[in-house]
Design a protein around this motif. Structure first.
Motif, PDB file in Angstrom:
ATOM      1  N   LYS A  53       0.899  -1.198  -0.069  1.00 48.58           N
ATOM      2  CA  LYS A  53       0.095  -0.109  -0.029  1.00 48.58           C
ATOM      3  C   LYS A  53       0.878   1.345  -0.195  1.00 48.58           C
ATOM      4  O   LYS A  53       0.625   2.184  -0.727  1.00 48.58           O
ATOM      5  CB  LYS A  53      -0.742  -0.144   1.344  1.00 48.58           C
ATOM      6  CG  LYS A  53      -1.930  -1.104   1.152  1.00 48.58           C
ATOM      7  CD  LYS A  53      -3.108  -0.475   0.289  1.00 48.58           C
ATOM      8  CE  LYS A  53      -4.166  -1.474   0.165  1.00 48.58           C
ATOM      9  NZ  LYS A  53      -5.330  -1.364  -0.749  1.00 48.58           N
ATOM     10  N   SER A  54       1.758   1.258   0.707  1.00 44.26           N
ATOM     11  CA  SER A  54       2.711   2.228   0.840  1.00 44.26           C
ATOM     12  C   SER A  54       3.510   2.527  -0.585  1.00 44.26           C
ATOM     13  O   SER A  54       3.547   3.670  -0.875  1.00 44.26           O
ATOM     14  CB  SER A  54       3.850   2.019   1.896  1.00 44.26           C
ATOM     15  OG  SER A  54       4.981   3.062   2.114  1.00 44.26           O
ATOM     16  N   LEU A  55       3.830   1.583  -1.202  1.00 46.85           N
ATOM     17  CA  LEU A  55       4.457   1.823  -2.334  1.00 46.85           C
ATOM     18  C   LEU A  55       3.516   2.194  -3.232  1.00 46.85           C
ATOM     19  O   LEU A  55       3.832   3.187  -4.258  1.00 46.85           O
ATOM     20  CB  LEU A  55       4.944   0.482  -2.639  1.00 46.85           C
ATOM     21  CG  LEU A  55       5.641   0.132  -4.102  1.00 46.85           C
ATOM     22  CD1 LEU A  55       6.847   1.105  -4.320  1.00 46.85           C
ATOM     23  CD2 LEU A  55       6.197  -0.984  -4.431  1.00 46.85           C
ATOM     24  N   ASN A 107      -1.725   4.941  10.010  1.00 45.94           N
ATOM     25  CA  ASN A 107      -3.039   4.961  10.322  1.00 45.94           C
ATOM     26  C   ASN A 107      -3.852   3.665   9.670  1.00 45.94           C
ATOM     27  O   ASN A 107      -3.767   3.382   8.448  1.00 45.94           O
ATOM     28  CB  ASN A 107      -3.837   6.230   9.678  1.00 45.94           C
ATOM     29  CG  ASN A 107      -5.269   6.323   9.630  1.00 45.94           C
ATOM     30  OD1 ASN A 107      -6.042   5.313  10.084  1.00 45.94           O
ATOM     31  ND2 ASN A 107      -5.753   7.536   9.920  1.00 45.94           N
ATOM     32  N   PRO A 108      -4.380   2.562  10.494  1.00 44.59           N
ATOM     33  CA  PRO A 108      -4.915   1.454  10.184  1.00 44.59           C
ATOM     34  C   PRO A 108      -6.156   1.726   9.003  1.00 44.59           C
ATOM     35  O   PRO A 108      -6.386   0.686   8.229  1.00 44.59           O
ATOM     36  CB  PRO A 108      -5.236   0.809  11.340  1.00 44.59           C
ATOM     37  CG  PRO A 108      -5.390   1.695  12.318  1.00 44.59           C
ATOM     38  CD  PRO A 108      -4.851   2.775  12.003  1.00 44.59           C
ATOM     39  N   PRO A 129      -1.107  10.953   6.757  1.00 44.62           N
ATOM     40  CA  PRO A 129       0.198  11.228   6.962  1.00 44.62           C
ATOM     41  C   PRO A 129       0.617  10.265   8.361  1.00 44.62           C
ATOM     42  O   PRO A 129      -0.470   9.965   9.395  1.00 44.62           O
ATOM     43  CB  PRO A 129       0.031  12.636   7.797  1.00 44.62           C
ATOM     44  CG  PRO A 129      -1.126  13.300   6.715  1.00 44.62           C
ATOM     45  CD  PRO A 129      -2.135  12.218   6.442  1.00 44.62           C
ATOM     46  N   GLY A 130       1.634   9.638   8.408  1.00 45.30           N
ATOM     47  CA  GLY A 130       2.151   8.805   9.440  1.00 45.30           C
ATOM     48  C   GLY A 130       2.922   9.535  10.330  1.00 45.30           C
ATOM     49  O   GLY A 130       3.434  10.709   9.884  1.00 45.30           O
ATOM     50  N   ARG A 131       3.205   8.821  11.445  1.00 45.85           N
ATOM     51  CA  ARG A 131       4.110   9.704  12.508  1.00 45.85           C
ATOM     52  C   ARG A 131       5.340   8.899  12.769  1.00 45.85           C
ATOM     53  O   ARG A 131       5.158   7.570  12.950  1.00 45.85           O
ATOM     54  CB  ARG A 131       3.308  10.063  13.733  1.00 45.85           C
ATOM     55  CG  ARG A 131       2.359  11.133  13.357  1.00 45.85           C
ATOM     56  CD  ARG A 131       1.598  11.368  14.787  1.00 45.85           C
ATOM     57  NE  ARG A 131       0.949  10.252  15.317  1.00 45.85           N
ATOM     58  CZ  ARG A 131       0.806   9.968  16.412  1.00 45.85           C
ATOM     59  NH1 ARG A 131       1.075  11.098  17.637  1.00 45.85           N
ATOM     60  NH2 ARG A 131       0.353   8.800  17.089  1.00 45.85           N
ATOM     61  N   THR A 140       4.055  13.619   4.858  1.00 44.53           N
ATOM     62  CA  THR A 140       2.671  14.347   4.295  1.00 44.53           C
ATOM     63  C   THR A 140       1.909  13.436   4.147  1.00 44.53           C
ATOM     64  O   THR A 140       0.524  13.587   4.006  1.00 44.53           O
ATOM     65  CB  THR A 140       3.221  15.294   3.420  1.00 44.53           C
ATOM     66  OG1 THR A 140       4.087  14.406   2.556  1.00 44.53           O
ATOM     67  CG2 THR A 140       4.261  16.212   3.679  1.00 44.53           C
ATOM     68  N   GLU A 141       2.189  12.180   3.505  1.00 49.27           N
ATOM     69  CA  GLU A 141       1.294  11.264   3.253  1.00 49.27           C
ATOM     70  C   GLU A 141       2.020   9.799   3.261  1.00 49.27           C
ATOM     71  O   GLU A 141       3.170   9.403   3.102  1.00 49.27           O
ATOM     72  CB  GLU A 141       1.181  11.397   1.490  1.00 49.27           C
ATOM     73  CG  GLU A 141       0.033  10.562   0.905  1.00 49.27           C
ATOM     74  CD  GLU A 141       0.280  10.218  -0.581  1.00 49.27           C
ATOM     75  OE1 GLU A 141      -0.776  10.090  -1.102  1.00 49.27           O
ATOM     76  OE2 GLU A 141       1.212   9.839  -1.009  1.00 49.27           O
ATOM     77  N   GLY A 142       0.961   8.975   3.937  1.00 47.18           N
ATOM     78  CA  GLY A 142       1.580   7.525   4.233  1.00 47.18           C
ATOM     79  C   GLY A 142       2.605   7.702   5.346  1.00 47.18           C
ATOM     80  O   GLY A 142       3.005   8.799   5.632  1.00 47.18           O
ATOM     81  N   GLY A 143       2.843   6.658   5.922  1.00 52.38           N
ATOM     82  CA  GLY A 143       3.654   6.389   6.985  1.00 52.38           C
ATOM     83  C   GLY A 143       5.316   6.205   6.578  1.00 52.38           C
ATOM     84  O   GLY A 143       5.542   6.215   5.409  1.00 52.38           O
ATOM     85  N   PHE A 144       6.130   6.416   7.556  1.00 52.54           N
ATOM     86  CA  PHE A 144       7.315   6.111   7.396  1.00 52.54           C
ATOM     87  C   PHE A 144       7.612   4.451   7.095  1.00 52.54           C
ATOM     88  O   PHE A 144       7.250   3.954   7.950  1.00 52.54           O
ATOM     89  CB  PHE A 144       8.125   6.643   8.441  1.00 52.54           C
ATOM     90  CG  PHE A 144       8.410   7.901   8.567  1.00 52.54           C
ATOM     91  CD1 PHE A 144       9.282   8.796   7.809  1.00 52.54           C
ATOM     92  CD2 PHE A 144       7.718   8.712   9.565  1.00 52.54           C
ATOM     93  CE1 PHE A 144       9.658  10.212   7.987  1.00 52.54           C
ATOM     94  CE2 PHE A 144       7.752  10.040   9.914  1.00 52.54           C
ATOM     95  CZ  PHE A 144       8.722  10.687   8.867  1.00 52.54           C
TER      96      PHE A 144
END
Lengths: 209, 322
Positions: A13-15, B264-265, B271-273, B291-295
């Motif tokens: 998903k991240s990708l 965020n599930p 944004p992820g932290r 800014t978008e998605g997690g690390f």
């Protein structure tokens, strides 16, 4: 694969957020066994567990509480093995989102443990799960175990899911996590117009250990 | 258009994070080619190199000090699920979505090319670099001796495999975070089961050892980071629960802090932290946001004053955290 995430799903998903590419995953090895002779029932394709599995779900066939919003759903089926034997006493754990696509992680709403009866049958009442933002299709997770058989982790999808636009044969792979058409089940509507219930049958076939 | 919008958000976010006095400050970036993002990364334990599995099915390796791209490994369309350096930084292993387990040396030459029965969810090198553990999806973890390509042990979970694997640095212990929600600790000398942690109700997704091996640090779908005493398998501390799932964990070299990435599930694109916790007191030290998605990965560098992060943004970042 499931709703977000195994670690791998999160990565996928991240990708996908970034750009480009996502090769679809390989087919399940369990399918090979279906080619073996003397088997009357093809093993149900596995589909990932996902991160929202929660141990110790209550034993109940009523996932839907009175007054719960959403389309009522009745799911039934049998648990068999590849010889076609009914697996009485097989244990199912099912879990899904509520009608708006949210999993209960704190508690056990829309989570249940079920025991297959003497004919290998199971059934439960629920609501049609919602879509949630980053998962394409509605689905219900299954974990099925029976002595002498390999545990089966899979998911049930709905042929009426708007994502399939009425043609799941053609469109099931719009959800990259659906590897097998046979996990997408027909939905029938029953009851009077004021009290419609969606009904789905999902027979599951386990491989012998 | 969407990408342009994201770039604007990124610029604003960087500006804001620089203004916050106690936040980590951005020190360096490693830009990626246009249209390419990272799926995840690995930092060599000596802090010299970083490898990034990229969306164009290439693994890129940089020398961190000079910020120079050293090598690009073309996976020819195959998607890896995980990459890890050997403890001495000389080898890079990748576990693939087609079950391939590949190991390259520092020149980029392919040293091992194995095929496991299912796609690989996790890998870990033993501290001496002679063994590798790999978790094929839904199947037992395999411990292999790299030189002889010999299967040393097979470690089953109840169902569905393992999400994360780790050896302790002293080579004494091996642990797996299993999707049946258990954490299993093995004696790394003979891979006998030492302890099972069954107290988690939801799936652990990340697992590491503290640098001294005395503790296992695990986190997952319950949003909680759990500290486990390795010897006894007892849970000794749980850090404050977060709404998001724990996806990546790293310990600082002195073992005093833990960096954790949260997703965020319900919305992967949110944004992820990355939270940096005091591993002793359990208090929150600082926060970095995307800014978008997690690390999707990262690690401490050098003495732990720098932190490298990767995300679905267009560059790797190094933060100064003290």
């Amino acid at each position: 694969m499931s709703t977000p995430f195994s670690r791998r799903e999160i990565l996928q998903k991240s990708l996908a957020l970034g750009t480009l590419v996502i090769a679809s995953s390989h087919g399940p090895s369990a399918m090979l066994h279906a080619l073996e002779q003397n088997e009357q029932c093809k093993p149900t394709p596995p589909n990932d567990l996902g991160p929202f599995y929660k141990r110790l779900a209550p034993e109940t066939a009523s996932l839907r509480a009175p007054g719960d919003p959403g389309m009522p759903l009745a799911v039934s089926g049998r648990i068999l093995n590849t010889r076609g034997e009914k697996l009485s006493g097989a244990v199912l754990e099912v879990w899904q989102t509520n009608h708006v696509g949210h999993y209960d992680v704190e508690g056990y709403r829309y989570r249940a443990k079920l025991i297959a009866d003497a004919s290998g049958a199971y059934k439960f009442d629920s609501v049609v799960p919602g879509h949630y933002p980053d998962r394409v299709c509605q689905h219900i997770h299954y974990l099925v175990t029976a002595p002498g058989h390999k545990p089966l982790v899979t998911q049930l999808y709905f042929a009426t899911d708007p994502v399939f636009e009425g043609d799941p044969d053609k469109n099931f792979s719009r959800d990259p996590l659906i590897h097998s058409r046979e996990l997408v089940r027909p939905v029938t509507l029953a009851g009077d117009p004021k009290d419609i219930i969606a009904k789905v049958q999902f027979e599951l076939c386990l491989e012998r250990a | 258009m969407r990408r342009f919008f994201l770039e604007l958000i990124a610029v604003f976010t960087l500006a804001l994070s620089a203004l916050a006095a106690d936040s980590p400050t951005l020190r360096q970036t490693f830009p990626l080619p246009s249209g390419v993002s990272t799926a995840f990364t690995a930092v060599s334990p000596n802090g010299q190199r970083v490898a990034a599995a990229c969306s164009d099915a290439k693994i890129r390796l940089w020398d961190i000090a000079s910020a120079s791209l050293q090598n690009t490994l073309d996976l020819k369309g195959e998607r890896p699920n995980i990459i890890r350096f050997s403890p001495d930084g000389a080898l890079l292993a990748a576990g693939g979505s087609d079950g391939t387990l590949r190991v390259w040396d520092s020149s980029g030459a392919l040293r091992y090319d194995l095929k496991l029965a299912a796609e690989i969810d996790a890998i870990a090198f033993s501290p001496d670099g002679t063994r590798i553990a790999a978790a094929p999806n839904g199947l037992p973890v395999e411990i292999r001796e790299l030189g002889a390509n010999k299967l040393l042990a097979s470690l089953p979970a109840t169902f569905s495999g393992s999400a994360s694997l780790a050896f302790s640095r002293d080579g004494r212990w091996f642990a797996s975070a299993d999707t049946d929600t258990e954490i299993r600790i093995f004696d790394a000398r003979d891979f006998t089961l030492h302890a099972r942690i069954t107290g988690l109700l939801l799936e652990p997704l990340a697992l590491i050892f503290s640098p001294d091996g005395s503790r296992i640090i695990a986190g997952g779908a319950d949003g909680v980071i759990t500290l486990i005493e390795t010897n006894t398998g007892k849970i000794v501390k749980s850090l404050p629960k977060q709404a998001d799932v724990v996806f990546v964990l790293r310990a600082s070299p002195d073992g005093k802090s833990v960096a954790a990435s949260y997703f965020n599930p319900d919305q992967m694109s949110a944004p992820g932290r990355l939270l940096i916790w005091d591993a002793i007191t359990g208090s929150l030290r600082s926060t970095v946001s995307t800014t978008e998605g997690g690390f999707n990965d990262g690690d401490y560098l050098h003495d732990g004053t720098l932190l490298l992060t990767s995300s679905s943004e267009k560059e790797l970042k190094i933060w100064s955290i003290r």
